[in-house]
Scaffold this motif. Structure first.
Motif, PDB file in Angstrom:
ATOM      1  N   TRP A   1       0.808  -1.221   0.000  1.00 38.18           N
ATOM      2  CA  TRP A   1       0.000   0.000   0.000  1.00 38.18           C
ATOM      3  C   TRP A   1       0.842   1.272   0.000  1.00 38.18           C
ATOM      4  N   LEU A   2       2.146   1.104   0.244  1.00 39.89           N
ATOM      5  CA  LEU A   2       3.043   2.276   0.139  1.00 39.89           C
ATOM      6  C   LEU A   2       2.946   2.914  -1.236  1.00 39.89           C
ATOM      7  N   ALA A   3       2.713   2.095  -2.237  1.00 44.05           N
ATOM      8  CA  ALA A   3       2.711   2.598  -3.618  1.00 44.05           C
ATOM      9  C   ALA A   3       1.575   3.591  -3.875  1.00 44.05           C
ATOM     10  N   VAL A   4       0.523   3.521  -3.090  1.00 44.87           N
ATOM     11  CA  VAL A   4      -0.603   4.438  -3.329  1.00 44.87           C
ATOM     12  C   VAL A   4      -0.758   5.476  -2.212  1.00 44.87           C
ATOM     13  N   ALA A   5       0.067   5.346  -1.171  1.00 46.18           N
ATOM     14  CA  ALA A   5      -0.103   6.220  -0.009  1.00 46.18           C
ATOM     15  C   ALA A   5       0.472   7.613  -0.260  1.00 46.18           C
ATOM     16  N   ASP A   6      -0.262   8.626   0.197  1.00 49.05           N
ATOM     17  CA  ASP A   6       0.289   9.985   0.195  1.00 49.05           C
ATOM     18  C   ASP A   6       1.120  10.213   1.456  1.00 49.05           C
ATOM     19  N   ARG A   7       0.637   9.664   2.582  1.00 46.79           N
ATOM     20  CA  ARG A   7       1.381   9.781   3.845  1.00 46.79           C
ATOM     21  C   ARG A   7       1.240   8.472   4.615  1.00 46.79           C
ATOM     22  N   CYS A   8       2.168   8.266   5.559  1.00 43.42           N
ATOM     23  CA  CYS A   8       2.192   7.003   6.302  1.00 43.42           C
ATOM     24  C   CYS A   8       2.134   7.282   7.804  1.00 43.42           C
ATOM     25  N   LEU A   9       1.284   6.542   8.484  1.00 45.71           N
ATOM     26  CA  LEU A   9       1.098   6.715   9.924  1.00 45.71           C
ATOM     27  C   LEU A   9       1.375   5.389  10.618  1.00 45.71           C
ATOM     28  N   TRP A  10       2.288   5.410  11.574  1.00 44.25           N
ATOM     29  CA  TRP A  10       2.640   4.220  12.350  1.00 44.25           C
ATOM     30  C   TRP A  10       1.967   4.343  13.712  1.00 44.25           C
ATOM     31  N   ILE A  11       1.202   3.337  14.093  1.00 46.44           N
ATOM     32  CA  ILE A  11       0.530   3.366  15.401  1.00 46.44           C
ATOM     33  C   ILE A  11       1.024   2.179  16.219  1.00 46.44           C
ATOM     34  N   ALA A  12       1.597   2.499  17.380  1.00 44.08           N
ATOM     35  CA  ALA A  12       2.110   1.446  18.269  1.00 44.08           C
ATOM     36  C   ALA A  12       1.925   1.920  19.703  1.00 44.08           C
ATOM     37  N   GLY A  13       1.476   1.003  20.562  1.00 43.20           N
ATOM     38  CA  GLY A  13       1.274   1.360  21.962  1.00 43.20           C
ATOM     39  C   GLY A  13       0.341   2.535  22.160  1.00 43.20           C
ATOM     40  N   GLY A  14      -0.602   2.693  21.261  1.00 39.27           N
ATOM     41  CA  GLY A  14      -1.586   3.771  21.380  1.00 39.27           C
ATOM     42  C   GLY A  14      -1.095   5.123  20.904  1.00 39.27           C
ATOM     43  N   GLN A  15       0.139   5.184  20.432  1.00 37.78           N
ATOM     44  CA  GLN A  15       0.698   6.455  19.963  1.00 37.78           C
ATOM     45  C   GLN A  15       0.857   6.454  18.446  1.00 37.78           C
ATOM     46  N   ALA A  16       0.624   7.597  17.840  1.00 29.71           N
ATOM     47  CA  ALA A  16       0.697   7.693  16.382  1.00 29.71           C
ATOM     48  C   ALA A  16       1.934   8.500  15.985  1.00 29.71           C
ATOM     49  N   LEU A  17       2.608   8.030  14.946  1.00 31.74           N
ATOM     50  CA  LEU A  17       3.833   8.678  14.482  1.00 31.74           C
ATOM     51  C   LEU A  17       3.805   8.744  12.961  1.00 31.74           C
ATOM     52  N   TRP A  18       3.964   9.948  12.412  1.00 34.51           N
ATOM     53  CA  TRP A  18       4.027  10.079  10.954  1.00 34.51           C
ATOM     54  C   TRP A  18       5.406   9.680  10.473  1.00 34.51           C
ATOM     55  N   LEU A  19       5.448   8.860   9.435  1.00 37.65           N
ATOM     56  CA  LEU A  19       6.724   8.391   8.883  1.00 37.65           C
ATOM     57  C   LEU A  19       6.801   8.729   7.405  1.00 37.65           C
ATOM     58  N   GLY A  20       8.045   8.885   6.914  1.00 35.74           N
ATOM     59  CA  GLY A  20       8.233   8.970   5.473  1.00 35.74           C
ATOM     60  C   GLY A  20       8.068   7.592   4.861  1.00 35.74           C
ATOM     61  N   HIS A  21       7.919   7.557   3.540  1.00 43.30           N
ATOM     62  CA  HIS A  21       7.719   6.263   2.865  1.00 43.30           C
ATOM     63  C   HIS A  21       8.881   5.297   3.103  1.00 43.30           C
ATOM     64  N   GLU A  22      10.118   5.857   3.093  1.00 43.03           N
ATOM     65  CA  GLU A  22      11.286   4.993   3.268  1.00 43.03           C
ATOM     66  C   GLU A  22      11.293   4.372   4.655  1.00 43.03           C
ATOM     67  N   ASP A  23      10.979   5.176   5.658  1.00 43.59           N
ATOM     68  CA  ASP A  23      10.959   4.657   7.034  1.00 43.59           C
ATOM     69  C   ASP A  23       9.871   3.599   7.199  1.00 43.59           C
ATOM     70  N   MET A  24       8.717   3.858   6.598  1.00 40.59           N
ATOM     71  CA  MET A  24       7.619   2.897   6.697  1.00 40.59           C
ATOM     72  C   MET A  24       8.030   1.594   6.009  1.00 40.59           C
ATOM     73  N   ALA A  25       8.656   1.721   4.840  1.00 44.93           N
ATOM     74  CA  ALA A  25       9.090   0.529   4.101  1.00 44.93           C
ATOM     75  C   ALA A  25      10.070  -0.288   4.926  1.00 44.93           C
ATOM     76  N   ALA A  26      10.972   0.419   5.619  1.00 41.88           N
ATOM     77  CA  ALA A  26      11.967  -0.288   6.434  1.00 41.88           C
ATOM     78  C   ALA A  26      11.290  -0.998   7.600  1.00 41.88           C
ATOM     79  N   ARG A  27      10.333  -0.338   8.235  1.00 38.59           N
ATOM     80  CA  ARG A  27       9.660  -0.964   9.385  1.00 38.59           C
ATOM     81  C   ARG A  27       8.831  -2.177   8.968  1.00 38.59           C
ATOM     82  N   LEU A  28       8.289  -2.120   7.771  1.00 39.38           N
ATOM     83  CA  LEU A  28       7.445  -3.242   7.309  1.00 39.38           C
ATOM     84  C   LEU A  28       8.261  -4.292   6.554  1.00 39.38           C
ATOM     85  N   ALA A  29       9.571  -4.085   6.498  1.00 43.86           N
ATOM     86  CA  ALA A  29      10.438  -4.998   5.748  1.00 43.86           C
ATOM     87  C   ALA A  29       9.897  -5.190   4.331  1.00 43.86           C
ATOM     88  N   ASP A  30       9.618  -4.067   3.668  1.00 41.70           N
ATOM     89  CA  ASP A  30       9.129  -4.119   2.279  1.00 41.70           C
ATOM     90  C   ASP A  30      10.173  -4.824   1.401  1.00 41.70           C
TER      91      ASP A  30
END
Lengths: 258, 258
Positions: B197-226
């Motif tokens: 879904w990174l390919a269609v996303a304008d922005r990426c939001l990481w939610i963990a432990g009830g907290q939300a963090l905006w990430l760049g596409h590269e960071d999101m890809a790294a966290r999801l082991a794209d």
């Protein structure tokens, strides 16, 4: 293994099983399109689906089924009760049993919500709870229906390791659409569409032969390379490191430096 | 298309629950596609419930740009494809369920029929409109739930792991649907563990432990082991100047094995 299915046609899907005999042990995938009858087949093996014709022999094997929707298998108001209800008081206090419970609690990280209601858990956590229930029950045959759904990356890895370890001396069948996940640790599988394969086949060959639309760009690249008869393996795309290593070789080959 | 404003939003499931989300302070612009991911139990589905209005903010407010709070929004504004389609599909037959929303808003029988038929066709369910929903496979049920939201014609789409249990044909239909939504500039909140879904996303939001963090596409890809991201990290380190990360898989295949 004395589990056999013969001459059975399943309702709705119309899946026909001419003859199927369970392998003795190991992990096998069950792949096929939506509505092909994969879940019905697992229900049939578990004794939850009755059919009018044909025969199903299960011998005296203990067969466990982790269903597609974890909520279908949750009935208690505490995680602890969900884990322990199948066991009597005497069993619950036996040291070996307590050690098994502790091991399972740790494996599925249940300590943090041991006294919580299962209904407050996320879907991924509910799935872990149902895995834990069957981990403790330790059936001879374990049937897993879409086990990787709703799991994050870490829990997909942990579940893969648990299944692989279990399959060393038990039979595990996995119905799934998650090709990358099953291909990462399952060698053989059955294709389910109209009829059910009576013998398991190489899962990598099945993936390539069935021409399923790719799940991602790396899978698509690999299919393109295979279509172009490039010297790459059927499963290398599952691991980006292996895929990159192979792609680097191709690059050097093309540019004359091996 | 209107923006959705989260202003100091927090919620929980009561004092005995470990689960809480917030504080959330951000704006989702009208027409944006937000990709939300994070570990199991982190709060992703709670965000979906807040947007759908089934869980209320206990702190702060969720507003549209005109200042109207969640309870005042039009009922068809937000369409929620739930993680468990069984929570959503309530009619006896596929066609009836998909037709529920148009039966409320349509001004004529023809409009009702067109909305229902169009939604069934979009998810490849036309031939199944009379099927009893209890007879559907997990993937077919998920497609039915999605078709019902297509028929609702919402401006804001909240999709919670929509690819779950779908075969590749269903995933292709889903991908096309999301592409159409982006073309129409619908607002999409896509919750998933799937890096595609990174390919269609304008922005990426990481939610963990009830907290939300905006990430760049590269960071999101790294966290999801794209896998595509990981593949190119290695390729580019070993073959400087190889290029191709932004090329299509077909182009990369021709580059590697002409």
């Amino acid at each position: 293994m004395a589990i056999t299915v013969q001459g059975v046609t399943l309702p709705y899907s119309g899946l026909f099983i001419e003859h199927w005999q369970a392998p003795a042990a190991g992990v096998y995938a069950v792949m096929g399109p939506n509505g092909a009858g994969k879940s019905q087949w697992l229900s049939l093996l578990a004794g939850q689906l009755k059919v009018r014709g044909g025969t199903v022999k299960r011998g005296r094997h203990r067969i466990g089924l982790v269903m597609q929707h974890p909520e279908h298998q949750i009935a208690e108001d505490r995680v602890s009760a969900e884990m322990l209800w199948p066991y009597g008081e005497t069993r619950r206090t036996a040291p070996d049993f307590l050690a098994s419970v502790a091991q399972v609690r740790t494996r599925w990280a249940l300590d943090g919500f041991w006294d919580d209601s299962p209904w407050t858990l996320s879907t991924g956590q509910k799935r872990r709870l149902v895995f834990a229930v069957y981990d403790l029950l330790n059936p001879d045959v374990l049937l897993l229906d879409e086990p990787s759904e709703a799991l994050d990356g870490e829990w997909k890895d942990r579940t893969r390791r648990w299944v692989a370890e279990r399959a060393q001396d038990h039979l595990v069948l996995i119905a799934s659409h998650d090709w990358p996940w099953v291909l990462s640790f399952v060698d053989q599988g059955y294709w389910c569409e109209g009829t059910l394969d009576n013998k398991p086949r190489d899962l990598g060959e099945l993936w390539y032969e069935r021409q399923v639309p790719p799940s991602g760009r790396l899978e698509e690249l690999w299919r393109e390379l295979l279509d172009r008869s490039a010297p790459v393996g059927l499963r290398e795309w599952i691991d980006p490191q292996i895929a990159a290593g192979q792609a680097v070789k191709l690059w050097h080959w093309k540019h004359g430096a091996r | 298309m209107t923006a959705i404003i989260f202003e100091g939003v927090g919620t929980d499931y009561g004092k005995d629950s470990h689960y809480a989300l917030g504080s959330l302070d951000f704006t989702i612009q009208g027409g944006e596609c937000i990709f939300v991911s994070g570990p199991n139990g982190g709060g992703k589905t709670t965000l979906a419930r807040l947007l759908a209005g089934t869980v209320k903010a206990v702190r702060g407010k969720i507003m549209l740009a005109d200042g109207s709070e969640r309870g005042e929004w039009p009922p068809t504004l937000v369409g929620w494809v739930q993680q468990e389609p069984e929570h959503q599909v309530i009619a006896e037959r596929v066609g009836e369920d998909v037709g529920i929303s148009p039966s409320w808003y349509a001004g004529s029988y023809q409009e009702y029929q067109n909305a229902k038929d169009g939604a069934l066709a979009a998810l490849g369910l036309t031939a199944m409109f009379q099927r009893v929903v209890q007879s559907l496979s997990g993937g077919e049920l998920h497609r039915t739930a999605m078709a019902a939201i297509v028929a609702q014609r919402p401006e804001v789409w909240v999709m919670d792991e929509p690819e779950a249990m779908m075969d590749r044909a269903g995933q292709v239909a889903l991908w096309e649907l999301v592409g159409q939504l982006k073309q129409k500039r619908a607002t999409v909140v896509m919750i998933s563990h799937d890096a595609r879904w990174l390919a269609v996303a304008d922005r990426c939001l990481w939610i963990a432990g009830g907290q939300a963090l905006w990430l760049g596409h590269e960071d999101m890809a790294a966290r999801l082991a794209d896998p595509w991201h990981e593949f190119w990290e290695i390729m580019e380190s070993q073959v400087p100047g190889a290029g191709g990360r932004d090329k299509s898989p077909g182009e990369v295949a021709r580059m590697l094995w002409p």
